[in-house]
Design an enzyme around this catalytic site. Structure first.
Site, PDB file in Angstrom:
ATOM      1  N   CYS A  62      -0.269   4.139   2.374  1.00 26.73           N
ATOM      2  CA  CYS A  62       0.061   3.893   3.786  1.00 26.73           C
ATOM      3  C   CYS A  62       1.567   3.999   4.024  1.00 26.73           C
ATOM      4  O   CYS A  62       2.000   4.528   5.056  1.00 26.73           O
ATOM      5  CB  CYS A  62      -0.458   2.525   4.224  1.00 26.73           C
ATOM      6  SG  CYS A  62      -2.266   2.409   4.253  1.00 26.73           S
ATOM      7  N   CYS A 101       0.838  -1.201   0.000  1.00 20.47           N
ATOM      8  CA  CYS A 101       0.000   0.000   0.000  1.00 20.47           C
ATOM      9  C   CYS A 101       0.873   1.251   0.000  1.00 20.47           C
ATOM     10  O   CYS A 101       1.390   1.664   1.050  1.00 20.47           O
ATOM     11  CB  CYS A 101      -0.936   0.010   1.206  1.00 20.47           C
ATOM     12  SG  CYS A 101      -2.001   1.481   1.230  1.00 20.47           S
TER      13      CYS A 101
END
Length: 178
Positions: free
Chosen positions: A134, A131
């Site tokens: 993130c 991700c």
């Protein structure tokens, strides 16, 4: 099972993984709690029961029950956030970026361990789960808190090694060619 016994289970084609596991076992560049919480969170994120058990056993004498729970929480909360925010990041429709997530994630604000430890564990799990949104968010929090790029890179290197151990164990279970 410990890291040493995990290394012993790795087949010859995973010699580099074995050597890398030895390197992280002997690496003292991170504080003890930081290192073992990181390894446990990454092992859980690998979704391999043998790897998770090995690192949980290895971490047992290095983590308080609270730190162990925080490492487990980091893997768990990132399992949710990484899926959601990877979607938001990759979706072509920009509307999703404006919508509230409506996900509970209170543990990020109160993890039970120093914030930098938890953020480092979340960053490493986010690297495993792929991700980018993130990764960027946790890297920024860490950088703003004064965590060096070397420490951040070490965490991601450890994550890569733990993930490769899980893959090696699974690859070794393939049946032999007839």
């Amino acid at each position: 099972m410990s890291i040493d016994s995990l290394k012993g289970q790795l087949p010859d084609f995973a010699k580099d993984v074995r050597l890398n596991l030895g390197s992280i076992a002997n690496d003292d560049s991170l504080k003890e709690q930081t290192k073992y919480g990181l390894l446990l969170a990454c092992a859980l994120a690998s979704r391999n029961a043998e790897v998770a058990a090995a690192f949980d056993r290895e971490a047992a004498s290095h983590l308080t029950p609270e730190a162990r729970d925080a490492a487990r929480a980091a893997a768990t909360i990132m399992g949710m956030n990484n899926v959601y925010y990877r979607f938001v990041h990759l979706a072509s429709n920009p509307v999703y970026k404006t919508m509230p997530a409506k996900l509970r994630m209170g543990v990020i604000g109160s993890p039970g361990v120093p914030k930098t430890d938890f953020e480092l564990w979340c960053l490493a799990v986010s690297a495993i789960n792929g991700c980018g949104m993130c990764i960027d968010a946790h890297e920024k929090v860490l950088a703003d808190a004064g965590v060096t790029q070397e420490v951040i890179q070490t965490a991601v290197r450890f994550a890569a090694i733990v993930q490769s151990a899980a893959i090696a164990l699974e690859a070794a279970q393939l049946p032999a060619f007839a």
